[in-house]
Every structure is written in structure tokens, then in C-alpha cells.
Design a protein around this motif. Structure first.
Motif, PDB file in Angstrom:
ATOM      1  N   ASP A 153       0.828  -1.212   0.000  1.00  0.00           N
ATOM      2  CA  ASP A 153       0.000   0.000   0.000  1.00  0.00           C
ATOM      3  C   ASP A 153       0.862   1.261   0.000  1.00  0.00           C
ATOM      4  O   ASP A 153       1.848   1.352   0.741  1.00  0.00           O
ATOM      5  N   SER A 154       0.465   2.215  -0.818  1.00  0.00           N
ATOM      6  CA  SER A 154       1.085   3.532  -0.774  1.00  0.00           C
ATOM      7  C   SER A 154       0.395   4.347   0.320  1.00  0.00           C
ATOM      8  O   SER A 154      -0.608   3.911   0.907  1.00  0.00           O
ATOM      9  N   VAL A 155       0.905   5.530   0.574  1.00  0.00           N
ATOM     10  CA  VAL A 155       0.273   6.428   1.543  1.00  0.00           C
ATOM     11  C   VAL A 155      -1.171   6.714   1.129  1.00  0.00           C
ATOM     12  O   VAL A 155      -2.074   6.743   1.973  1.00  0.00           O
ATOM     13  N   PHE A 156      -1.418   6.890  -0.163  1.00  0.00           N
ATOM     14  CA  PHE A 156      -2.773   7.180  -0.624  1.00  0.00           C
ATOM     15  C   PHE A 156      -3.697   5.982  -0.419  1.00  0.00           C
ATOM     16  O   PHE A 156      -4.868   6.154  -0.062  1.00  0.00           O
ATOM     17  N   ASP A 157      -3.178   4.772  -0.618  1.00  0.00           N
ATOM     18  CA  ASP A 157      -3.986   3.576  -0.343  1.00  0.00           C
ATOM     19  C   ASP A 157      -4.367   3.524   1.132  1.00  0.00           C
ATOM     20  O   ASP A 157      -5.499   3.168   1.480  1.00  0.00           O
ATOM     21  N   SER A 158      -3.425   3.877   1.990  1.00  0.00           N
ATOM     22  CA  SER A 158      -3.723   3.905   3.426  1.00  0.00           C
ATOM     23  C   SER A 158      -4.784   4.952   3.735  1.00  0.00           C
ATOM     24  O   SER A 158      -5.658   4.740   4.583  1.00  0.00           O
ATOM     25  N   PHE A 159      -4.730   6.079   3.036  1.00  0.00           N
ATOM     26  CA  PHE A 159      -5.729   7.131   3.216  1.00  0.00           C
ATOM     27  C   PHE A 159      -7.109   6.629   2.793  1.00  0.00           C
ATOM     28  O   PHE A 159      -8.114   6.901   3.474  1.00  0.00           O
ATOM     29  N   LEU A 160      -7.185   5.896   1.695  1.00  0.00           N
ATOM     30  CA  LEU A 160      -8.472   5.359   1.243  1.00  0.00           C
ATOM     31  C   LEU A 160      -9.049   4.391   2.269  1.00  0.00           C
ATOM     32  O   LEU A 160     -10.263   4.395   2.534  1.00  0.00           O
ATOM     33  N   TYR A 162      -8.444   4.481   5.426  1.00  0.00           N
ATOM     34  CA  TYR A 162      -8.844   5.346   6.539  1.00  0.00           C
ATOM     35  C   TYR A 162     -10.248   5.905   6.281  1.00  0.00           C
ATOM     36  O   TYR A 162     -11.112   5.888   7.167  1.00  0.00           O
ATOM     37  N   LEU A 163     -10.477   6.389   5.057  1.00  0.00           N
ATOM     38  CA  LEU A 163     -11.793   6.935   4.718  1.00  0.00           C
ATOM     39  C   LEU A 163     -12.870   5.855   4.797  1.00  0.00           C
ATOM     40  O   LEU A 163     -13.979   6.106   5.290  1.00  0.00           O
ATOM     41  N   SER A 164     -12.549   4.662   4.323  1.00  0.00           N
ATOM     42  CA  SER A 164     -13.517   3.565   4.372  1.00  0.00           C
ATOM     43  C   SER A 164     -13.907   3.255   5.812  1.00  0.00           C
ATOM     44  O   SER A 164     -15.089   3.053   6.119  1.00  0.00           O
ATOM     45  N   ALA A 165     -12.905   3.227   6.695  1.00  0.00           N
ATOM     46  CA  ALA A 165     -13.178   2.951   8.105  1.00  0.00           C
ATOM     47  C   ALA A 165     -13.987   4.060   8.750  1.00  0.00           C
ATOM     48  O   ALA A 165     -14.685   3.819   9.746  1.00  0.00           O
ATOM     49  N   ARG A 166     -13.929   5.259   8.178  1.00  0.00           N
ATOM     50  CA  ARG A 166     -14.700   6.382   8.707  1.00  0.00           C
ATOM     51  C   ARG A 166     -16.102   6.447   8.110  1.00  0.00           C
ATOM     52  O   ARG A 166     -16.858   7.390   8.364  1.00  0.00           O
ATOM     53  N   GLY A 167     -16.454   5.437   7.311  1.00  0.00           N
ATOM     54  CA  GLY A 167     -17.814   5.342   6.803  1.00  0.00           C
ATOM     55  C   GLY A 167     -18.036   5.834   5.394  1.00  0.00           C
ATOM     56  O   GLY A 167     -19.176   5.841   4.909  1.00  0.00           O
ATOM     57  N   TYR A 168     -16.986   6.229   4.712  1.00  0.00           N
ATOM     58  CA  TYR A 168     -17.134   6.700   3.332  1.00  0.00           C
ATOM     59  C   TYR A 168     -17.085   5.506   2.369  1.00  0.00           C
ATOM     60  O   TYR A 168     -16.342   4.545   2.588  1.00  0.00           O
ATOM     61  N   ASP A 169     -17.864   5.589   1.300  1.00  0.00           N
ATOM     62  CA  ASP A 169     -17.988   4.490   0.342  1.00  0.00           C
ATOM     63  C   ASP A 169     -16.807   4.506  -0.627  1.00  0.00           C
ATOM     64  O   ASP A 169     -16.893   5.013  -1.749  1.00  0.00           O
ATOM     65  N   VAL A 170     -15.693   3.971  -0.167  1.00  0.00           N
ATOM     66  CA  VAL A 170     -14.458   3.968  -0.955  1.00  0.00           C
ATOM     67  C   VAL A 170     -14.054   2.531  -1.252  1.00  0.00           C
ATOM     68  O   VAL A 170     -14.049   1.686  -0.359  1.00  0.00           O
ATOM     69  N   SER A 171     -13.718   2.258  -2.486  1.00  0.00           N
ATOM     70  CA  SER A 171     -13.209   0.943  -2.870  1.00  0.00           C
ATOM     71  C   SER A 171     -11.738   0.850  -2.506  1.00  0.00           C
ATOM     72  O   SER A 171     -10.942   1.725  -2.856  1.00  0.00           O
ATOM     73  N   CYS A 172     -11.369  -0.215  -1.791  1.00  0.00           N
ATOM     74  CA  CYS A 172      -9.984  -0.369  -1.333  1.00  0.00           C
ATOM     75  C   CYS A 172      -9.332  -1.632  -1.899  1.00  0.00           C
ATOM     76  O   CYS A 172      -8.366  -2.156  -1.331  1.00  0.00           O
ATOM     77  N   ASP A 173      -9.860  -2.125  -3.010  1.00  0.00           N
ATOM     78  CA  ASP A 173      -9.354  -3.384  -3.550  1.00  0.00           C
ATOM     79  C   ASP A 173      -8.544  -3.201  -4.830  1.00  0.00           C
ATOM     80  O   ASP A 173      -8.413  -4.124  -5.627  1.00  0.00           O
ATOM     81  N   ARG A 174      -8.007  -2.020  -5.056  1.00  0.00           N
ATOM     82  CA  ARG A 174      -7.245  -1.788  -6.281  1.00  0.00           C
ATOM     83  C   ARG A 174      -5.906  -2.523  -6.225  1.00  0.00           C
ATOM     84  O   ARG A 174      -5.417  -2.903  -5.150  1.00  0.00           O
TER      85      ARG A 174
END
Length: 263
Positions: A153-160, A162-174
Motif C-alpha cells: 500500500d502507498s500512503v494514498f492507499d492507506s488514506f483510502l 482510513y476513509l472507508s473505516a470512517r464510513g465513506y464508500d471507498v473501494s480499497c481493492d485496487r
């Protein structure tokens, strides 16, 4: 038997900081006055790159754990270090082209392109370019560290995440081995993040600051090279300023820039 008190008493400023080794690590290859400055500045760069890598690893851990305050503080520390790194170019630019030329031939094949720590940092921030391996032999530790950073994971992947865990509908399977590509779907989520105006939006803005800081470093670096050697071939056979120009204005987090036209 030596006790703890004796051990602590034996520790000094010099031994704690390994100053004897550190201050003997500058080994100029000529008698030119300015070569020491060149060596010191680049060694200090490497120390700061080491610290940024250390902080970036902690940043990813903090994002994964959902620690907003820790993430923001760590990003601000990285940004402050980056400002110091950029400011060091002012010191390097006190050396004239003729002063650099006086010892440049002694550098042989060494080149800033060989900074494995900077390549590892680029990979942590999302760069995926196997051409960088040309400077590092297979099986070497430097190449392995860069390859490992490109494979996780890059820093941006970690950010995504983080957003998913905060309830935002973000795909984290790239596929994290591929560079980040702009996504209209993600930009819609980021727009919601900014509209909510909470902790995640502050983290996002700090990431924009980080991206801008890296771009500032690249710009100052290429201008320093241009004023020092013009368009000459760089040390180690690199293309010098010609290559460095191609790295300008390429954001690491394109979605965080694209969404700004919608805010």
C-alpha cells in the motif's frame, strides 16, 4: 559487573550521537574547498530522507488505525522536514558552476539518481516505475527495499482505507502495484469528505500540502541543476536537468487536485 548507573554515566553527547563516526564520514576526493559543502549537504539530505521514511511508515500505521490526530501531526512533521530539505538548496546554490566543476570529475559514476532512500520514498507515495531499478543490481538490499515499497500500500492507499473505516464508500481493492489513476467515483467521495469538513478533510488537505511540497522540491532541484551545469549530462551518465524536467507537475494524489474544481 557494570551497573545501569555506570552505563548511563559513560554515555556522552559524542557517543550517543556517534559523532566520531559521523564527522569522519566526509571524505573529499579532491583538495577543492567546496567539495566538503557538497558532501555535507547530500549526507544531510539522506539523513532527512531517512527521517521522512520513518515518519511515513508511522503515518500509514496511524491511518490504518483510524487515528486522525496522529495522522495530521505526522503529516505536519513531514511537511516541516520537507521545507528544511528544500531550504538546503539555498545553501548549495552558494556554490558557483565553476566551483562545482572544479571537483565534479572526481564524482565518477556517483549520482543523485542513485539515492535509494528517495526512490523508496517515491514508492511509498505511490510512484510505480520499474525503470528506477536500472541503478540498483538485482539481489541488492537497496533494490529489494524499493521493490517492497512498490508492492505494498502507498500512503494514498492507506488514506483510502482510513476513509472507508470512517464510513465513506471507498473501494480499497485496487492493485497497489499499479500507479493511482484519477477516478470520478473517488472524486465524488472526496467531495463529500470536504463538504463534511471534519477530521478526514484536514487529513486530505495535509496530503495536498505533502504533494505540493514534493513538487516544490522537484522544481527547486531542477532549477538548481540548471543553474549549476545547464543541460550537460549529469554525473553517472544521467540526463541531468532534461530528465528532472519530466518529473515536474506530476501530482502523486491526482484525485485530491481534481476535486478542487468542484468545491
Amino acid at each position: 559487573m557494570t551497573g545501569t548507573a555506570d552505563t548511563e554515566a559513560a554515555l556522552s553527547y559524542t557517543s550517543y550521537l556517534a559523532l566520531d563516526e559521523l564527522l569522519e564520514a566526509q571524505r573529499p576526493r579532491s583538495d577543492e574547498h567546496d567539495e566538503l559543502l557538497f558532501i555535507v549537504i547530500h549526507q544531510v539530505y539522506e539523513l532527512w530522507f531517512k527521517q521522512i521514511l520513518h515518519e511515513a511508515e508511522f503515518l500509514q500505521e496511524s491511518l490504518a488505525a483510524g487515528r486522525t490526530a496522529h495522522s495530521i501531526r505526522t503529516l505536519r512533521r513531514i511537511l516541516t522536514v520537507l521545507k528544511v530539505v528544500v531550504a538546503q538548496i539555498d545553501v548549495l546554490e552558494t556554490m558557483t558552476p565553476s566551483q562545482f566543476t572544479s571537483f565534479r570529475a572526481r564524482l565518477d559514476a556517483s549520482s543523485g539518481f542513485q539515492s535509494a532512500q528517495f526512490r523508496e520514498l517515491e514508492a511509498m507515495l505511490g510512484r510505480r516505475d520499474e525503470r528506477v531499478f536500472a541503478h540498483y543490481p538485482e539481489g541488492g538490499g537497496q533494490r529489494e527495499r524499493i521493490a517492497a515499497a512498490m508492492g505494498r500500500d502507498s500512503v494514498f492507499d492507506s488514506f483510502l482505507k482510513y476513509l472507508s473505516a470512517r464510513g465513506y464508500d471507498v473501494s480499497c481493492d485496487r492493485d497497489v502495484t499499479r500507479p493511482v489513476e484519477p477516478s470520478s467515483e473517488l472524486q465524488a467521495v472526496l467531495l463529500k469528505v470536504y463538504q463534511d469538513d471534519g477530521g478526514p478533510s484536514v487529513v486530505a488537505e495535509c496530503l495536498v500540502d505533502l504533494d505540493e511540497g514534493m513538487q516544490e522540491w522537484r522544481y527547486r532541484h531542477v532549477k538548481m541543476v540548471e543553474r549549476t551545469i545547464g543541460d550537460k549530462t549529469g554525473t553517472g551518465g544521467s540526463s541531468g536537468a532534461t530528465y528532472l524536467r519530466t518529473t515536474l507537475f506530476q501530482p502523486m494524489f491526482p484525485d485530491l487536485w481534481a476535486v478542487r474544481s468542484q468545491l
